[in-house]
Write a protein that holds these residues in place. Structure first.
Motif, PDB file in Angstrom:
ATOM      1  N   ARG A 186      10.809 -22.371  16.592  1.00 21.96           N
ATOM      2  CA  ARG A 186      12.355 -22.649  16.721  1.00 21.96           C
ATOM      3  C   ARG A 186      12.801 -22.273  15.192  1.00 21.96           C
ATOM      4  N   ARG A 187      12.081 -22.894  14.308  1.00 20.00           N
ATOM      5  CA  ARG A 187      12.621 -22.537  12.974  1.00 20.00           C
ATOM      6  C   ARG A 187      11.876 -21.359  12.319  1.00 20.00           C
ATOM      7  N   TRP A 188      11.768 -20.417  12.886  1.00 17.03           N
ATOM      8  CA  TRP A 188      10.741 -19.257  12.433  1.00 17.03           C
ATOM      9  C   TRP A 188      11.137 -18.722  11.160  1.00 17.03           C
ATOM     10  N   TYR A 189      12.354 -18.791  10.766  1.00 13.53           N
ATOM     11  CA  TYR A 189      12.725 -18.373   9.537  1.00 13.53           C
ATOM     12  C   TYR A 189      12.246 -19.229   8.445  1.00 13.53           C
ATOM     13  N   LEU A 190      12.291 -20.526   8.393  1.00 14.29           N
ATOM     14  CA  LEU A 190      11.528 -21.399   7.550  1.00 14.29           C
ATOM     15  C   LEU A 190      10.137 -21.136   7.471  1.00 14.29           C
ATOM     16  N   THR A 191       9.638 -21.061   8.535  1.00 12.22           N
ATOM     17  CA  THR A 191       8.344 -20.807   8.660  1.00 12.22           C
ATOM     18  C   THR A 191       7.628 -19.630   7.995  1.00 12.22           C
ATOM     19  N   ALA A 192       8.618 -18.525   8.032  1.00 11.00           N
ATOM     20  CA  ALA A 192       8.286 -17.307   7.548  1.00 11.00           C
ATOM     21  C   ALA A 192       8.282 -17.323   5.984  1.00 11.00           C
ATOM     22  N   ALA A 193       9.394 -18.023   5.444  1.00  9.86           N
ATOM     23  CA  ALA A 193       9.559 -18.240   4.103  1.00  9.86           C
ATOM     24  C   ALA A 193       8.380 -19.306   3.533  1.00  9.86           C
ATOM     25  N   SER A 194       8.043 -20.150   4.226  1.00 10.03           N
ATOM     26  CA  SER A 194       6.716 -20.975   3.651  1.00 10.03           C
ATOM     27  C   SER A 194       5.283 -20.218   3.764  1.00 10.03           C
ATOM     28  N   LEU A 195       5.351 -19.278   4.763  1.00 11.09           N
ATOM     29  CA  LEU A 195       3.912 -18.570   4.665  1.00 11.09           C
ATOM     30  C   LEU A 195       4.159 -17.589   3.570  1.00 11.09           C
ATOM     31  N   LEU A 196       5.363 -16.976   3.069  1.00 10.52           N
ATOM     32  CA  LEU A 196       5.527 -15.936   2.008  1.00 10.52           C
ATOM     33  C   LEU A 196       5.156 -16.655   0.986  1.00 10.52           C
ATOM     34  N   VAL A 197       5.735 -18.064   0.526  1.00  8.47           N
ATOM     35  CA  VAL A 197       5.492 -18.624  -0.439  1.00  8.47           C
ATOM     36  C   VAL A 197       4.050 -18.883  -0.742  1.00  8.47           C
ATOM     37  N   LEU A 198       3.249 -19.287   0.202  1.00  5.39           N
ATOM     38  CA  LEU A 198       1.988 -19.643   0.231  1.00  5.39           C
ATOM     39  C   LEU A 198       1.157 -18.287  -0.272  1.00  5.39           C
ATOM     40  N   ALA A 199       1.531 -17.155   0.247  1.00  5.84           N
ATOM     41  CA  ALA A 199       1.156 -15.925  -0.149  1.00  5.84           C
ATOM     42  C   ALA A 199       1.281 -15.514  -1.394  1.00  5.84           C
ATOM     43  N   LEU A 200       2.386 -15.875  -1.946  1.00  8.51           N
ATOM     44  CA  LEU A 200       2.594 -15.559  -3.440  1.00  8.51           C
ATOM     45  C   LEU A 200       1.705 -16.515  -4.125  1.00  8.51           C
ATOM     46  N   LEU A 201       1.528 -17.716  -3.851  1.00 12.22           N
ATOM     47  CA  LEU A 201       0.523 -18.647  -4.469  1.00 12.22           C
ATOM     48  C   LEU A 201      -0.765 -17.984  -4.656  1.00 12.22           C
ATOM     49  N   ALA A 202      -1.337 -17.694  -3.406  1.00 11.15           N
ATOM     50  CA  ALA A 202      -2.570 -16.959  -3.225  1.00 11.15           C
ATOM     51  C   ALA A 202      -2.699 -15.813  -4.352  1.00 11.15           C
ATOM     52  N   GLN A 203      -1.629 -15.043  -4.281  1.00 13.18           N
ATOM     53  CA  GLN A 203      -1.930 -13.842  -5.185  1.00 13.18           C
ATOM     54  C   GLN A 203      -1.847 -14.301  -6.456  1.00 13.18           C
ATOM     55  N   LEU A 204      -0.925 -15.351  -6.877  1.00 13.11           N
ATOM     56  CA  LEU A 204      -0.901 -15.736  -8.496  1.00 13.11           C
ATOM     57  C   LEU A 204      -2.225 -16.278  -8.814  1.00 13.11           C
ATOM     58  N   PHE A 205      -3.136 -16.898  -7.784  1.00 12.59           N
ATOM     59  CA  PHE A 205      -4.112 -17.501  -7.868  1.00 12.59           C
ATOM     60  C   PHE A 205      -5.331 -16.735  -8.243  1.00 12.59           C
ATOM     61  N   VAL A 206      -5.220 -15.485  -7.593  1.00 15.94           N
ATOM     62  CA  VAL A 206      -6.150 -14.251  -7.763  1.00 15.94           C
ATOM     63  C   VAL A 206      -5.987 -13.752  -9.038  1.00 15.94           C
ATOM     64  N   ALA A 207      -4.615 -13.651  -9.494  1.00 18.22           N
ATOM     65  CA  ALA A 207      -4.499 -12.694 -10.793  1.00 18.22           C
ATOM     66  C   ALA A 207      -4.332 -13.852 -11.965  1.00 18.22           C
TER      67      ALA A 207
END
Length: 227
Positions: free
Chosen positions: A167-188
């Motif tokens: 139902r709140r898919w836009y917030l879900t997508a934003a949260s998953l994108l933030v976690l993906a950003l954190l994962a990329q930052l952790f790798v780098a």
């Protein structure tokens, strides 16, 4: 209403920085099994170990969510005390919840690997990808729910979180994108990711998730009778 004084502003900034730094430390401690694996193994080859270690980190994440909830609402219960209390209260349900989510993701991942390059994969791989994203989103919302309602039945948590994630898919997508950003930052830059960026980015994820869960967690307000 009087504007906040300079002293109040400085105090608020110091409290925010202190909470963020301690939350970063608690995230590392609470997720130590995954952090240790990330520094000592190849994720592509050791993914079964990651699947086994991930549920052990769930209570620590719930503890940090509880700290963020207290900070957002202005409650001053002490960061370490709040984390410890939430960790103890959520240990069993959080581990069970994360273990179930990890098992589903492993099954979906194995199925996707088996179908990769086959004709049937053209139809089933998009379905498996959607199910994996929905599982991850539901698991995330579930941990936020368990952090505030440790005694909630996991079946009810799964039903409500799956519905609200869509139902709140836009917030879900934003949260998953933030976690993906954190994962990329952790790798780098793992030191920056763990020491500086983790708590602020997780706070964004928690805020989005908490807003999505308002209908399930916040009691309905009852209007006062008119006179």
């Amino acid at each position: 209403m009087n504007p906040p004084s300079r002293h109040d502003t400085i105090t608020a900034v110091v409290d925010g920085v202190y909470t963020a730094l301690v939350s970063n430390m608690l995230l590392v401690v609470g997720c130590l099994p995954l952090v240790a694996l990330a520094f000592t193994t190849d994720a592509a080859r050791a993914w079964p170990l990651y699947a086994l270690a991930a549920p052990l980190c769930a209570p620590g994440l719930c503890g940090v969510f509880a700290v963020m909830s207290d900070y957002s609402s202005g409650r001053a219960g002490g960061v370490l005390r709040t984390f410890g209390r939430a960790w103890r209260a959520t240990a069993r349900p959080a581990v069970l919840w994360a273990a179930a989510a990890s098992a589903v993701l492993v099954v979906l991942g194995v199925d996707a690997y088996a179908l990769w390059g086959h004709r049937a994969g053209a139809l089933t791989l998009p379905i498996l990808a959607v199910l994996a994203v929905l599982t991850a989103a539901t698991a995330l919302l579930g941990l936020v729910t368990i952090a505030e309602r440790p005694a909630a039945r996991l079946r009810d948590v799964a039903r409500a979180c799956a519905y609200l994630a869509v139902r709140r898919w836009y917030l879900t997508a934003a949260s998953l994108l933030v976690l993906a950003l954190l994962a990329q930052l952790f790798v780098a830059r793992p030191a920056i990711a763990l020491g500086v960026a983790a708590a602020p980015l997780w706070y964004v994820v928690w805020s989005n998730s908490r807003y999505s869960l308002r209908a399930a967690l916040d009691p309905p307000t009852i209007a006062a009778p008119s006179t």
